[in-house]
Enzyme design. Structure first.
Site, PDB file in Angstrom:
ATOM      1  N   ARG A  15      29.146  34.941  12.816  1.00 41.35           N
ATOM      2  CA  ARG A  15      30.388  34.831  11.778  1.00 41.35           C
ATOM      3  C   ARG A  15      31.229  36.204  12.337  1.00 41.35           C
ATOM      4  O   ARG A  15      32.299  36.556  11.594  1.00 41.35           O
ATOM      5  CB  ARG A  15      29.763  35.103  10.746  1.00 41.35           C
ATOM      6  N   SER A  16      31.016  36.872  13.463  1.00 34.41           N
ATOM      7  CA  SER A  16      31.417  37.869  13.930  1.00 34.41           C
ATOM      8  C   SER A  16      33.064  37.551  14.336  1.00 34.41           C
ATOM      9  O   SER A  16      34.278  38.435  13.521  1.00 34.41           O
ATOM     10  CB  SER A  16      31.006  38.396  14.886  1.00 34.41           C
ATOM     11  N   LYS A  65      19.362  42.335  21.809  1.00 35.52           N
ATOM     12  CA  LYS A  65      19.937  44.229  21.339  1.00 35.52           C
ATOM     13  C   LYS A  65      18.486  45.124  22.349  1.00 35.52           C
ATOM     14  O   LYS A  65      19.226  45.887  22.223  1.00 35.52           O
ATOM     15  CB  LYS A  65      19.599  43.931  20.299  1.00 35.52           C
ATOM     16  N   ASN A  86      22.986  46.901  18.860  1.00 34.96           N
ATOM     17  CA  ASN A  86      24.525  45.906  18.591  1.00 34.96           C
ATOM     18  C   ASN A  86      26.045  45.733  18.786  1.00 34.96           C
ATOM     19  O   ASN A  86      26.848  44.923  18.379  1.00 34.96           O
ATOM     20  CB  ASN A  86      24.110  45.002  17.010  1.00 34.96           C
ATOM     21  N   ASP A 101      23.624  47.913  12.786  1.00 32.44           N
ATOM     22  CA  ASP A 101      22.981  47.555  11.901  1.00 32.44           C
ATOM     23  C   ASP A 101      22.204  48.337  10.151  1.00 32.44           C
ATOM     24  O   ASP A 101      21.798  48.088   9.098  1.00 32.44           O
ATOM     25  CB  ASP A 101      22.010  46.518  12.153  1.00 32.44           C
ATOM     26  N   GLY A 130      14.109  43.885  16.283  1.00 28.02           N
ATOM     27  CA  GLY A 130      15.201  44.505  17.120  1.00 28.02           C
ATOM     28  C   GLY A 130      15.868  44.982  15.666  1.00 28.02           C
ATOM     29  O   GLY A 130      16.402  46.186  15.474  1.00 28.02           O
ATOM     30  N   ALA A 131      16.099  43.712  14.663  1.00 34.02           N
ATOM     31  CA  ALA A 131      16.426  43.992  13.595  1.00 34.02           C
ATOM     32  C   ALA A 131      15.490  45.355  12.655  1.00 34.02           C
ATOM     33  O   ALA A 131      15.928  45.949  12.226  1.00 34.02           O
ATOM     34  CB  ALA A 131      16.822  42.683  12.149  1.00 34.02           C
ATOM     35  N   ASN A 151       4.009  41.184  10.275  1.00 35.15           N
ATOM     36  CA  ASN A 151       4.091  40.739  11.207  1.00 35.15           C
ATOM     37  C   ASN A 151       3.846  39.051  11.613  1.00 35.15           C
ATOM     38  O   ASN A 151       2.589  39.907  11.536  1.00 35.15           O
ATOM     39  CB  ASN A 151       4.922  41.659  12.558  1.00 35.15           C
ATOM     40  N   TYR A 218      21.813  35.453   6.527  1.00 35.21           N
ATOM     41  CA  TYR A 218      22.733  34.868   5.836  1.00 35.21           C
ATOM     42  C   TYR A 218      22.607  34.112   5.514  1.00 35.21           C
ATOM     43  O   TYR A 218      23.709  32.483   5.006  1.00 35.21           O
ATOM     44  CB  TYR A 218      23.217  36.357   5.664  1.00 35.21           C
TER      45      TYR A 218
HETATM   46  P1  NAP Z   1      13.941  39.029  16.948  1.00 37.85           P
HETATM   47  O1  NAP Z   1      14.078  40.411  17.335  1.00 37.85           O
HETATM   48  O2  NAP Z   1      13.977  37.876  17.718  1.00 37.85           O
HETATM   49  O3  NAP Z   1      12.977  39.176  16.039  1.00 37.85           O
HETATM   50  C1  NAP Z   1      12.894  38.106  15.196  1.00 37.85           C
HETATM   51  C2  NAP Z   1      11.265  38.428  14.383  1.00 37.85           C
HETATM   52  O4  NAP Z   1      10.821  37.250  12.886  1.00 37.85           O
HETATM   53  C3  NAP Z   1      10.388  38.674  14.980  1.00 37.85           C
HETATM   54  O5  NAP Z   1       9.084  39.468  14.050  1.00 37.85           O
HETATM   55  C4  NAP Z   1       9.260  37.196  14.976  1.00 37.85           C
HETATM   56  O6  NAP Z   1       7.594  37.444  14.834  1.00 37.85           O
HETATM   57  C5  NAP Z   1       9.870  37.193  13.071  1.00 37.85           C
HETATM   58  N1  NAP Z   1       9.775  35.101  13.255  1.00 37.85           N
HETATM   59  C6  NAP Z   1      10.025  34.202  14.024  1.00 37.85           C
HETATM   60  N2  NAP Z   1      10.516  33.664  13.818  1.00 37.85           N
HETATM   61  C7  NAP Z   1       8.661  33.424  12.251  1.00 37.85           C
HETATM   62  C8  NAP Z   1       8.624  32.171  12.197  1.00 37.85           C
HETATM   63  N3  NAP Z   1       8.504  30.875  11.951  1.00 37.85           N
HETATM   64  N4  NAP Z   1       6.945  32.890  10.948  1.00 37.85           N
HETATM   65  C9  NAP Z   1       7.187  34.093  11.236  1.00 37.85           C
HETATM   66  N5  NAP Z   1       8.031  35.477  11.792  1.00 37.85           N
HETATM   67  C10 NAP Z   1       9.272  35.111  12.997  1.00 37.85           C
HETATM   68  O7  NAP Z   1      14.938  38.906  15.644  1.00 37.85           O
HETATM   69  P2  NAP Z   1      16.124  40.535  15.226  1.00 37.85           P
HETATM   70  O8  NAP Z   1      17.047  40.334  15.571  1.00 37.85           O
HETATM   71  O9  NAP Z   1      15.331  41.293  14.442  1.00 37.85           O
HETATM   72  O10 NAP Z   1      16.717  39.484  13.604  1.00 37.85           O
HETATM   73  C11 NAP Z   1      16.424  38.924  12.669  1.00 37.85           C
HETATM   74  C12 NAP Z   1      16.514  38.135  12.064  1.00 37.85           C
HETATM   75  O11 NAP Z   1      17.483  38.854  11.081  1.00 37.85           O
HETATM   76  C13 NAP Z   1      17.486  37.111  12.337  1.00 37.85           C
HETATM   77  O12 NAP Z   1      17.307  35.903  11.499  1.00 37.85           O
HETATM   78  C14 NAP Z   1      19.081  37.846  12.196  1.00 37.85           C
HETATM   79  O13 NAP Z   1      20.107  37.280  12.390  1.00 37.85           O
HETATM   80  C15 NAP Z   1      19.352  38.191  11.233  1.00 37.85           C
HETATM   81  N6  NAP Z   1      19.492  39.315  11.602  1.00 37.85           N
HETATM   82  C16 NAP Z   1      20.680  39.175  10.328  1.00 37.85           C
HETATM   83  C17 NAP Z   1      21.797  40.801  10.368  1.00 37.85           C
HETATM   84  C18 NAP Z   1      22.829  40.916   9.226  1.00 37.85           C
HETATM   85  O14 NAP Z   1      23.183  41.674   9.687  1.00 37.85           O
HETATM   86  N7  NAP Z   1      22.157  40.639   8.100  1.00 37.85           N
HETATM   87  C19 NAP Z   1      21.635  41.388  11.281  1.00 37.85           C
HETATM   88  C20 NAP Z   1      19.795  41.455  12.208  1.00 37.85           C
HETATM   89  C21 NAP Z   1      19.690  40.334  11.873  1.00 37.85           C
HETATM   90  P3  NAP Z   1       7.154  37.906  16.271  1.00 37.85           P
HETATM   91  O15 NAP Z   1       6.947  38.836  16.020  1.00 37.85           O
HETATM   92  O16 NAP Z   1       5.741  37.337  15.688  1.00 37.85           O
HETATM   93  O17 NAP Z   1       7.671  36.884  17.338  1.00 37.85           O
END
Ligand code: NAP
Length: 273
Positions: A15-16, A65, A86, A101, A130-131, A151, A218
């Site tokens: 959506r950015s 990221k 980011n 973030d 990363g988040a 986790n 979201y």
């Molecule tokens: P990431 O680095 O890929 O990390 C993903 C995380 O989700 C890991 O801890 C992973 O666990 C876990 N995960 C994925 N599938 C899972 C499942 N089926 N069951 C349990 N845990 C699961 O991603 P990220 O950058 O941290 O982003 C995470 C989420 O935050 C995304 O959905 C992203 O869209 C959202 N986000 C939103 C904003 C915002 O502005 N609102 C900003 C940043 C990110 P494992 O380590 O076990 O794989």
């Protein structure tokens, strides 16, 4: 005309472009912001295009990221602490990287759950990607004494807890029920909740009645986790505000105007979810 971007893989969902294009129009700035799909193997050559001046800068999203953190020429102090970035800016032919973030997360909670951190003793953070790193640093900045980092892959939670230091205790998602009684804040930083997925057996029943539950996912706006929190009468904060607030510093850096997060912008983005 200044150009900016968001890179990810995939990127079509972002959506950015909507947010930044809205601001470009609102402030009558001659610029552009485009979504570009960059595969992990092509990150190095893409950053060369930024160095060469093709772009003023841009955003970085999943799964880049942490990789871009390592590839950038310089980073701000907060990004160094978080280990993920980011937002990128072309500064004198180099790629300067930072992490907004953190600001987006705090700005959203402050706006929608004022006082959330007053007297908060323990928080639970779900996810160790990363988040989660950015959010752990944000919680530290607000002096939250103890954070349980749960986790699916416990090794990643343990590594992150050690890496960041301080009182972060790693565990499994299955530990949630036992820890819930002491937690005043729950933050979902996993991808669970996206497109209707839900946690298996995450019981909010033992959280204190004063607890705040926030999801950084979201899409959808009301994730199953937030719906469960609201059903229990808890304060629930969706992740859209974080997305809107994190976009502010980047826009200002590339286009020279500090934009405002308005109800109109929120409604515009909400209509696409
Ligand atoms: P990431 O680095 O890929 O990390 C993903 C995380 O989700 C890991 O801890 C992973 O666990 C876990 N995960 C994925 N599938 C899972 C499942 N089926 N069951 C349990 N845990 C699961 O991603 P990220 O950058 O941290 O982003 C995470 C989420 O935050 C995304 O959905 C992203 O869209 C959202 N986000 C939103 C904003 C915002 O502005 N609102 C900003 C940043 C990110 P494992 O380590 O076990 O794989």
């Amino acid at each position: 005309m200044k150009r900016a971007f968001v890179i990810g893989h995939p990127i079509a969902h972002s959506r950015s472009p909507l947010i930044h294009t809205h601001w470009l129009q609102r402030y009558a700035i001659a610029g552009s912001y485009e979504a570009i799909d960059v595969a992990p193997a092509d990150l190095g050559s893409f950053l060369e295009r930024v160095r060469a001046g093709e772009f003023a800068g841009g955003n970085v999203t999943i799964p880049h990221k942490e990789a871009v953190f390592a590839l950038a020429d310089s980073r701000d102090e907060l990004a160094e602490e978080i280990g993920a970035v980011n937002t990128l800016v072309n500064r004198d032919g180099g790629v300067f990287a930072f992490n907004t973030d953190y600001l987006g997360f705090l700005g959203n909670l402050d706006q929608h759950a004022p006082g959330w951190d007053a007297g908060l003793e323990q928080a639970i953070v779900l996810g160790a990607g990363g988040a989660a790193r950015a959010i752990l640093v944000a919680l530290r900045a607000r002096n939250i004494p103890l954070v349980h980092l749960l986790n699916r892959t416990i090794d990643k939670a343990q590594a992150l807890a050690i890496d960041l230091g301080g009182r972060i205790e790693a565990g499994r998602l299955a530990d949630f029920g036992d820890l819930a009684t002491g937690a005043g804040l729950v933050v979902n930083c996993t991808a669970v909740g996206m497109h209707g997925t839900a946690f298996d057996g995450l019981d909010l029943g033992r959280l204190p009645a004063t607890a705040v539950v926030t999801d950084i996912v979201y899409v959808p706006l009301e994730t199953p986790l937030l719906a469960a929190a609201r059903a229990r009468g808890l304060r629930a904060v969706d992740g859209l505000g974080m997305l809107l607030h994190q976009a502010v510093p980047g826009f200002e850096a590339w286009f020279g105007t500090r934009p405002e997060v308005t109800a109109e912008l929120r409604a515009l983005v909400e209509a696409t979810l």
